[in-house]
Design a protein around this motif. Structure first.
Motif, PDB file in Angstrom:
ATOM      1  N   VAL A 608       0.841  -1.203   0.000  1.00  0.00           N
ATOM      2  CA  VAL A 608       0.000   0.000   0.000  1.00  0.00           C
ATOM      3  C   VAL A 608       0.875   1.252   0.000  1.00  0.00           C
ATOM      4  CG1 VAL A 608      -1.717   1.299   1.296  1.00  0.00           C
ATOM      5  CG2 VAL A 608      -1.913  -1.186   1.156  1.00  0.00           C
ATOM      6  N   ILE A 609       1.918   1.254   0.817  1.00  0.00           N
ATOM      7  CA  ILE A 609       2.810   2.409   0.887  1.00  0.00           C
ATOM      8  C   ILE A 609       3.512   2.620  -0.451  1.00  0.00           C
ATOM      9  CG2 ILE A 609       4.916   3.282   1.962  1.00  0.00           C
ATOM     10  CD1 ILE A 609       4.071   1.840   4.506  1.00  0.00           C
ATOM     11  N   ALA A 610       4.035   1.526  -1.030  1.00  0.00           N
ATOM     12  CA  ALA A 610       4.745   1.644  -2.305  1.00  0.00           C
ATOM     13  C   ALA A 610       3.828   2.190  -3.400  1.00  0.00           C
ATOM     14  CB  ALA A 610       5.305   0.276  -2.711  1.00  0.00           C
ATOM     15  N   THR A 611       2.581   1.723  -3.418  1.00  0.00           N
ATOM     16  CA  THR A 611       1.637   2.205  -4.431  1.00  0.00           C
ATOM     17  C   THR A 611       1.282   3.668  -4.195  1.00  0.00           C
ATOM     18  OG1 THR A 611       0.704  -0.039  -4.475  1.00  0.00           O
ATOM     19  CG2 THR A 611      -0.544   1.689  -5.569  1.00  0.00           C
ATOM     20  N   ALA A 612       1.008   4.023  -2.934  1.00  0.00           N
ATOM     21  CA  ALA A 612       0.663   5.417  -2.627  1.00  0.00           C
ATOM     22  C   ALA A 612       1.846   6.348  -2.881  1.00  0.00           C
ATOM     23  CB  ALA A 612       0.205   5.528  -1.174  1.00  0.00           C
ATOM     24  N   ASP A 613       3.057   5.888  -2.556  1.00  0.00           N
ATOM     25  CA  ASP A 613       4.240   6.716  -2.806  1.00  0.00           C
ATOM     26  C   ASP A 613       4.457   6.949  -4.290  1.00  0.00           C
ATOM     27  OD1 ASP A 613       4.751   7.016  -0.145  1.00  0.00           O
ATOM     28  OD2 ASP A 613       6.311   5.480  -0.036  1.00  0.00           O
ATOM     29  N   LEU A 614       4.218   5.907  -5.087  1.00  0.00           N
ATOM     30  CA  LEU A 614       4.349   6.071  -6.533  1.00  0.00           C
ATOM     31  C   LEU A 614       3.360   7.110  -7.050  1.00  0.00           C
ATOM     32  CD1 LEU A 614       5.414   5.314  -9.320  1.00  0.00           C
ATOM     33  CD2 LEU A 614       3.815   3.387  -9.339  1.00  0.00           C
ATOM     34  N   GLN A 615       2.116   7.011  -6.598  1.00  0.00           N
ATOM     35  CA  GLN A 615       1.112   7.996  -7.016  1.00  0.00           C
ATOM     36  C   GLN A 615       1.507   9.401  -6.567  1.00  0.00           C
ATOM     37  OE1 GLN A 615      -2.765   7.205  -5.437  1.00  0.00           O
ATOM     38  NE2 GLN A 615      -3.760   8.838  -6.576  1.00  0.00           N
ATOM     39  N   LYS A 616       2.007   9.500  -5.349  1.00  0.00           N
ATOM     40  CA  LYS A 616       2.433  10.800  -4.824  1.00  0.00           C
ATOM     41  C   LYS A 616       3.604  11.353  -5.625  1.00  0.00           C
ATOM     42  CE  LYS A 616       4.115  12.949  -0.549  1.00  0.00           C
ATOM     43  NZ  LYS A 616       4.501  12.690   0.870  1.00  0.00           N
ATOM     44  N   ASP A 617       4.546  10.482  -5.985  1.00  0.00           N
ATOM     45  CA  ASP A 617       5.699  10.922  -6.774  1.00  0.00           C
ATOM     46  C   ASP A 617       5.281  11.396  -8.154  1.00  0.00           C
ATOM     47  OD1 ASP A 617       7.476  10.398  -4.733  1.00  0.00           O
ATOM     48  OD2 ASP A 617       7.892   8.356  -5.397  1.00  0.00           O
ATOM     49  N   LEU A 618       4.352  10.689  -8.769  1.00  0.00           N
ATOM     50  CA  LEU A 618       3.885  11.107 -10.097  1.00  0.00           C
ATOM     51  C   LEU A 618       3.294  12.512 -10.046  1.00  0.00           C
ATOM     52  CD1 LEU A 618       2.231   7.813 -11.440  1.00  0.00           C
ATOM     53  CD2 LEU A 618       4.458   8.765 -12.016  1.00  0.00           C
ATOM     54  N   ILE A 619       2.582  12.804  -8.960  1.00  0.00           N
ATOM     55  CA  ILE A 619       1.998  14.147  -8.822  1.00  0.00           C
ATOM     56  C   ILE A 619       3.103  15.177  -8.604  1.00  0.00           C
ATOM     57  CG2 ILE A 619       0.477  15.573  -7.411  1.00  0.00           C
ATOM     58  CD1 ILE A 619      -1.182  13.061  -6.850  1.00  0.00           C
ATOM     59  N   SER A 620       4.069  14.844  -7.738  1.00  0.00           N
ATOM     60  CA  SER A 620       5.149  15.797  -7.456  1.00  0.00           C
ATOM     61  C   SER A 620       6.047  16.008  -8.670  1.00  0.00           C
ATOM     62  CB  SER A 620       5.975  15.301  -6.271  1.00  0.00           C
ATOM     63  OG  SER A 620       6.636  14.078  -6.582  1.00  0.00           O
ATOM     64  N   TRP A 621       6.124  15.018  -9.556  1.00  0.00           N
ATOM     65  CA  TRP A 621       6.929  15.145 -10.768  1.00  0.00           C
ATOM     66  C   TRP A 621       6.170  15.820 -11.919  1.00  0.00           C
ATOM     67  CZ3 TRP A 621       8.614   9.323 -10.412  1.00  0.00           C
ATOM     68  CH2 TRP A 621       9.570   9.202  -9.389  1.00  0.00           C
ATOM     69  N   ASN A 622       4.943  16.269 -11.633  1.00  0.00           N
ATOM     70  CA  ASN A 622       4.110  16.924 -12.660  1.00  0.00           C
ATOM     71  C   ASN A 622       3.817  16.004 -13.834  1.00  0.00           C
ATOM     72  OD1 ASN A 622       4.027  19.405 -11.224  1.00  0.00           O
ATOM     73  ND2 ASN A 622       6.025  19.982 -12.058  1.00  0.00           N
ATOM     74  N   ILE A 623       3.647  14.722 -13.529  1.00  0.00           N
ATOM     75  CA  ILE A 623       3.260  13.762 -14.561  1.00  0.00           C
ATOM     76  C   ILE A 623       1.750  13.845 -14.755  1.00  0.00           C
ATOM     77  CG2 ILE A 623       3.218  11.335 -15.211  1.00  0.00           C
ATOM     78  CD1 ILE A 623       5.998  12.496 -15.176  1.00  0.00           C
ATOM     79  N   ASN A 624       1.328  13.926 -15.987  1.00  0.00           N
ATOM     80  CA  ASN A 624      -0.097  14.029 -16.278  1.00  0.00           C
ATOM     81  C   ASN A 624      -0.819  12.751 -15.863  1.00  0.00           C
ATOM     82  OD1 ASN A 624       0.456  16.527 -17.450  1.00  0.00           O
ATOM     83  ND2 ASN A 624       0.738  15.650 -19.485  1.00  0.00           N
ATOM     84  N   GLN A 625      -1.988  12.932 -15.262  1.00  0.00           N
ATOM     85  CA  GLN A 625      -2.805  11.779 -14.898  1.00  0.00           C
ATOM     86  C   GLN A 625      -3.428  11.170 -16.148  1.00  0.00           C
ATOM     87  OE1 GLN A 625      -5.611  13.142 -11.935  1.00  0.00           O
ATOM     88  NE2 GLN A 625      -4.329  12.382 -10.271  1.00  0.00           N
ATOM     89  N   VAL A 626      -3.486   9.855 -16.167  1.00  0.00           N
ATOM     90  CA  VAL A 626      -4.071   9.140 -17.296  1.00  0.00           C
ATOM     91  C   VAL A 626      -5.205   8.265 -16.786  1.00  0.00           C
ATOM     92  CG1 VAL A 626      -1.983   9.151 -18.695  1.00  0.00           C
ATOM     93  CG2 VAL A 626      -2.353   7.301 -17.055  1.00  0.00           C
ATOM     94  N   LYS A 627      -6.166   8.050 -17.638  1.00  0.00           N
ATOM     95  CA  LYS A 627      -7.290   7.200 -17.266  1.00  0.00           C
ATOM     96  C   LYS A 627      -6.813   5.764 -17.109  1.00  0.00           C
ATOM     97  CE  LYS A 627     -11.925   5.852 -18.730  1.00  0.00           C
ATOM     98  NZ  LYS A 627     -12.955   5.971 -19.793  1.00  0.00           N
ATOM     99  N   GLY A 628      -7.181   5.167 -15.996  1.00  0.00           N
ATOM    100  CA  GLY A 628      -6.759   3.796 -15.718  1.00  0.00           C
ATOM    101  C   GLY A 628      -5.394   3.699 -15.090  1.00  0.00           C
ATOM    102  N   GLY A 629      -4.788   4.862 -14.721  1.00  0.00           N
ATOM    103  CA  GLY A 629      -3.484   4.843 -14.088  1.00  0.00           C
ATOM    104  C   GLY A 629      -3.569   4.472 -12.621  1.00  0.00           C
ATOM    105  N   VAL A 630      -2.430   4.492 -11.960  1.00  0.00           N
ATOM    106  CA  VAL A 630      -2.347   4.060 -10.564  1.00  0.00           C
ATOM    107  C   VAL A 630      -3.120   5.022  -9.673  1.00  0.00           C
ATOM    108  CG1 VAL A 630      -0.798   3.729  -8.616  1.00  0.00           C
ATOM    109  CG2 VAL A 630      -0.158   2.895 -10.871  1.00  0.00           C
ATOM    110  N   ASP A 631      -4.074   4.492  -8.930  1.00  0.00           N
ATOM    111  CA  ASP A 631      -4.825   5.224  -7.915  1.00  0.00           C
ATOM    112  C   ASP A 631      -4.891   4.314  -6.695  1.00  0.00           C
ATOM    113  OD1 ASP A 631      -6.602   6.543  -6.274  1.00  0.00           O
ATOM    114  OD2 ASP A 631      -7.937   7.161  -7.885  1.00  0.00           O
ATOM    115  N   ALA A 632      -3.976   4.555  -5.773  1.00  0.00           N
ATOM    116  CA  ALA A 632      -3.820   3.638  -4.642  1.00  0.00           C
ATOM    117  C   ALA A 632      -5.091   3.518  -3.819  1.00  0.00           C
ATOM    118  CB  ALA A 632      -2.651   4.092  -3.760  1.00  0.00           C
ATOM    119  N   LYS A 633      -5.750   4.641  -3.551  1.00  0.00           N
ATOM    120  CA  LYS A 633      -6.953   4.607  -2.714  1.00  0.00           C
ATOM    121  C   LYS A 633      -8.071   3.840  -3.415  1.00  0.00           C
ATOM    122  CE  LYS A 633     -10.199   7.532  -0.197  1.00  0.00           C
ATOM    123  NZ  LYS A 633     -10.624   8.922   0.094  1.00  0.00           N
TER     124      LYS A 633
END
Length: 965
Positions: A608-633
């Protein structure tokens, strides 16, 4: 492009024109004169001795001219009667040789007399690729040699029987011949007898052989057993027969790498040795070049290789050999003009062979480079042709390495800059350029689609094994981008889309490779997979590693992007992350369905932490959200809700009365262990969900409801467990209706003193501990998480726990007042202890000794009750009950005084009685608790203060809540 006419030859009626254009004209002219047509578009090394002689002559004349002009490179080729050139062009046995040399050769090699004058056949180039190596365990025709091993003894026996039968048949046949065959022509009868005997013997032989073969086949089929193929990696060492032992080439089967060989003749066979991964010799095979000269193009052959000297068949090797030649064996080219481009090709191949041109040695240097440059300049080969022809050889062995791509760019850039129109180049140059661009497109595609797996140290330019990505871009990436920009209009949408597609393919390849590590945990039917604890933990660890690897891939793309090697329209992090994120989310969803998490165990929370951290990193890196992408919650929401519900049911189950196993047991705090055990479980629950709630505090309210329900069930379980000792108190907790029934109940009540049972002490101590310590801990921790929840929600954080605290506090106060009330009623059981009755008998003239004498039975009862309370309740609760008891006695005095406000005669006795009561409670508590008693605990309660106020005629009104609490 204008070319230079050959200084040694000018064709009839032609002007000074491009030599390549003149080549086609000369071919047509030669055909019209009946001469063999020259084929300049093919590789020169396959054109025969005549072309070699012409090219050799051109080089000699060029070197003589350069030597005359003082050039220092030319003498190298002219030294010793041009020995270097004669050997390089293979003309030792074509040109006339001095008699001394012939005699020396014949004397040194007498066994091959006359061979020196025999010309060798000149052939072209051979491109070799090793595709597969199959040992006897996995032969290519589907036969399993390993299946024959269990029946090796049977096979040997069958072979011996067949050999004996063949010998017997041969002996019989010789006997028949000796009997029936005569020197003269046999008569018809004897010939008939001879034929019949031969037929009879042959039939018997065939019958017996058939029977033996049938038995052998049946034995092999019945004894054959399945085998497990053990994958092994092999290395192949290749060299030509004419080359030295140190001129070997190592190739990995299946790697796709190729190598160019330049054989001297048709008998210059290819020697190939196979070694295993440990470098151990496995076998060898000799590929005869003559068998590959029968037809052009790629030929794929399975060749058996043997272990020497036993000559034991070990396995088979699959080779793809491309023999490049165009000469017609029926045409004998012995004379005719040679175009300068063909001669240049011949000299180029000779130079490459002399300097061992290969994948890691692509650049010509030294005297041979000088010779090629001077040859092209002197005989008029255009600069474009020179570069393109050299590029054609480079592309045959090109790999996606930096040195190779930089060389290709340096050669191709001047050609492309000369002009993009086809009319700029000759037909031949356009053809070569088209082939080069096609091959280069494949190389660039390979480079971009594997931009994280490029390896300069590898022969193939690619990593042999899959490795995690690093932040440093491969050295070949920058020249690959330059070459792509050179070949395409980089501003066109098609070129941009094509380049983007390469990186998309690369991301998909890397993603599939990472996902392959977890394929074993995904079931096809969507049902959960049963596994033990160790396997379950290992599976979640691999999924965590997958998340970390995907994060590393995206972060690496960011680092590569920040190097500004790629065109501005290539947003590499967003291109790759859109693929990585979607495929990872799909894999996580499938994995959770196949291996559903039953609780937030350590391995699960790590995922859970690894998945949430990845999602958090993608946001902090200004990576555009994509449909069907990682959403830990979104991935874990249903599981978290299920965990909390399961935990709630488990806690409620633990609170059931039949589950309580702590009856009659006390802790050091004089409480029931059941309470401490339940709150330990609640604490463990909070610790278990701490990581989840720190990530998503909005789940606090859900967990709060579960804990509140558990606390409520805990109080209900305590009420049921201690129902027997609580039932007497409930009479005082209910509203008293002074009707007939209540009066009758008081009238018939038996005269008995209430003594606080020990179980009631355990119960009250447990409630006190819950109020003062256990509940606040839970509430504080939940409130710390809920403080992170944004305001405006439907529920107020901590509301449920506050309700439980209010209910618990109210219940505790009610039971406490009921206990005090019971103790107060004890004084009314006997007349000698009734405080009001004692006070009624006091007059104004009463002396203190009489008061103390009359109040002594009450004092004894109070002292006894206080001592008993100390043995039942813990310290703080004991103080609270004593002060409540003290306050209750003061109420009796205050009630007595209120009814006799006009009669001041009883005030003196009341004043003495109150002082005695104060002394009883203060002295007993101090005696029992000692230094543990605080000063505020000795202060008179509110009712006593009011009594004193009345007795002192104080005007201050202290009425209000009469009880201490």
């Amino acid at each position: 492009m204008s070319g230079m006419a050959s200084p040694s030859r000018v064709t009839d009626g032609s002007q000074c024109c491009d030599p390549l254009e003149r080549t086609s004209t000369e071919v047509e002219a030669a055909s019209s004169r009946g001469l063999p047509a020259r084929l300049p578009t093919f590789h020169a090394s396959a054109l025969g001795p005549w072309y070699a002689v012409i090219s050799y002559d051109a080089c000699v004349r060029l070197c003589l001219r350069a030597w005359a002009m003082g050039c220092t490179e030319a003498p190298v080729f002219l030294d010793n009667e041009c020995t270097l050139l004669r050997r390089a062009f293979g003309l030792q046995h074509v040109l006339l040789q001095p008699e001394e040399e012939l005699l020396a050769i014949r004397s040194s090699t007498p066994s091959i007399k006359g061979s020196a004058s025999k010309p060798k056949k000149t052939i072209g180039r051979v491109k070799v690729q090793v595709r597969k190596v199959k040992m006897d365990l996995d032969s290519p025709n589907g036969c399993s040699f390993s299946s024959l091993r269990p029946t090796k003894i049977k096979v040997e026996a069958l072979r011996r029987r067949l050999s004996n039968l063949r010998s017997t048949f041969s002996s019989g046949w010789q006997a028949i011949r000796r009997v029936h065959v005569q020197p003269q022509v046999p008569a018809s009868g004897s010939f008939s007898r001879y034929s019949l005997a031969y037929l009879h013997a042959s039939g018997q032989y065939i019958k017996q052989v058939s029977g033996l073969l049938k038995i052998g086949a049946t034995t092999l089929r019945s004894r054959s057993e399945p085998y497990e193929v053990v994958q092994e990696t092999y290395t192949c060492i290749l060299r030509l027969k004419s080359s030295n032992d140190d001129e070997t080439v190592r190739m990995q089967p299946g790697s796709g790498e190729t190598h160019l060989f330049f054989p001297d003749s048709a008998g210059d066979d290819l020697f190939l040795e196979v070694q295993d991964s440990k470098g151990k010799y496995c076998g060898r095979v000799v590929a005869q070049m003559a068998t590959f000269m029968e037809e052009l193009g790629d030929k794929v052959r399975w060749l058996p290789f043997y272990r020497e000297p036993e000559h034991e068949l070990v396995g088979r090797i699959q080779l793809c050999i491309n023999y490049s030649t165009s000469i017609d064996e029926n045409v004998h080219l012995k004379c005719g003009s040679v175009a300068e481009t063909v001669a240049y090709d011949f000299v180029l191949e000779v130079a490459m062979k002399a300097q061992h041109f290969q994948q890691r040695n692509l650049v010509l240097h030294g005297e041979w480079k000088w010779l090629l440059t001077e040859f092209a300049s002197y005989y008029g080969a255009s600069d474009a042709y020179v570069k393109l022809r050299y590029l054609s050889y480079v592309m045959d062995v090109a790999k996606p390495t930096a040195d190779c791509l930089i060389l290709v760019y340096d050669l191709l850039f001047p050609v492309k800059m000369k002009g993009s129109a086809k009319s700029t180049f000759s037909h031949q140059e356009n053809r070569i350029l088209g082939e080069i661009e096609d091959q280069l497109g494949q190389i660039l595609s390979l480079a971009f689609e594997n931009y994280k797996a490029l390896d300069e140290a590898s022969l193939s330019g690619m990593l042999d094994v899959f490795r995690p990505a690093t932040g440093s871009p491969a050295p070949a990436l920058a020249p690959a981008v330059k070459l792509y920009s050179l070949l395409h209009d980089i501003v066109s949408p098609d070129a941009q889309s094509k380049l983007c597609s390469y990186f998309q393919v690369a991301a998909k390849k890397r993603s599939r490779r990472h996902l392959a590590e977890t394929d074993e945990f995904i079931t096809s039917n969507g049902e959960g997979t049963l596994m033990d604890v160790v396997t379950f933990s290992s599976a979640y660890q691999k999924m965590k590693s997958l998340c970390l690897n995907i994060r590393n891939e995206i972060f690496t793309d960011i680092e590569i992007h920040n190097q500004h090697l790629l065109p501005s329209f290539i947003d590499l992090p967003n291109i790759s992350s859109s693929i990585y994120s979607v495929e990872l989310c799909t894999r996580l969803r499938a994995f959770l369905a196949a291996c559903p998490p039953e609780s937030p165990s350590s391995s699960v929370t790590e995922l859970v932490i690894a998945t949430a951290d990845l999602q958090k990193d993608l946001i902090s890196w200004n990576i555009n959200q994509v449909k069907g992408g990682v959403d830990a919650k979104e991935l874990f929401h249903s599981y978290i809700m299920s965990w909390i519900q399961d935990k709630r049911l488990s806690l409620l189950e633990s609170c059931k009365l039949d589950k309580v196993k702590w009856s009659g047991v006390r802790t050091q705090h004089s409480t029931t262990p059941f309470v401490d055990d339940m709150y330990d479980r609640l604490k463990e629950t909070l610790n278990e969900y701490e990581i989840i709630l720190c990530r998503w505090p909005e789940y606090t309210s859900v967990l709060e409801n579960a804990i509140a329900d558990a606390e409520k069930a805990l109080m209900e379980a305590l009420d049921k467990q201690y129902a027997d000792v609580l039932s007497p108190l409930r009479e005082n907790m209910t509203h008293k209706n002074f009707g007939l029934k209540y009066v009758q109940k008081l009238a018939y009540r038996s005269a008995c003193v209430y003594e606080v049972p020990g179980e009631l002490g355990v119960f009250m101590n447990s409630l006190k501990r819950m109020l003062d310590m256990l509940c606040p801990r839970i509430e504080t921790q939940l409130k710390s998480w809920s403080s992170c929840i944004p305001s405006g929600g439907s529920t107020v954080p901590g509301e449920r726990l506050s309700e439980i605290m209010v209910m618990l506090r109210s219940k505790f106060r009610s039971y406490l007042q009921a206990i005090v009330e019971k103790l107060g009623e004890n004084t009314k059981v006997q007349n000698v202890t009734k405080l009001k009755k004692i006070l009624q008998e006091f007059k104004e003239t009463v002396i203190e000794s009489d008061v103390r004498s009359r109040i002594q039975p009450l004092k004894d009862q109070l002292t006894k009750n206080i001592d008993h309370l100390h043995s039942v309740f813990e310290t703080h609760l004991f103080v609270d009950i004593c002060r409540g008891y003290w306050d209750r006695m003061g109420q009796d005095v205050l009630s007595f005084l209120d009814n006799r406000k006009e009669n001041r005669a009883c005030y003196k006795g009341a004043r003495i009685a109150v002082s005695i009561l104060d002394d009883i409670f203060a002295s007993q508590m101090q005696q029992l608790l000692g230094n543990a008693l605080q000063e505020k605990d000795l202060a008179p309660p509110r009712s006593i203060m009011e009594v004193r106020s009345v007795l002192c005629k104080d005007t201050v009104n202290h009425k209000g809540n009469n009880y201490y609490y």
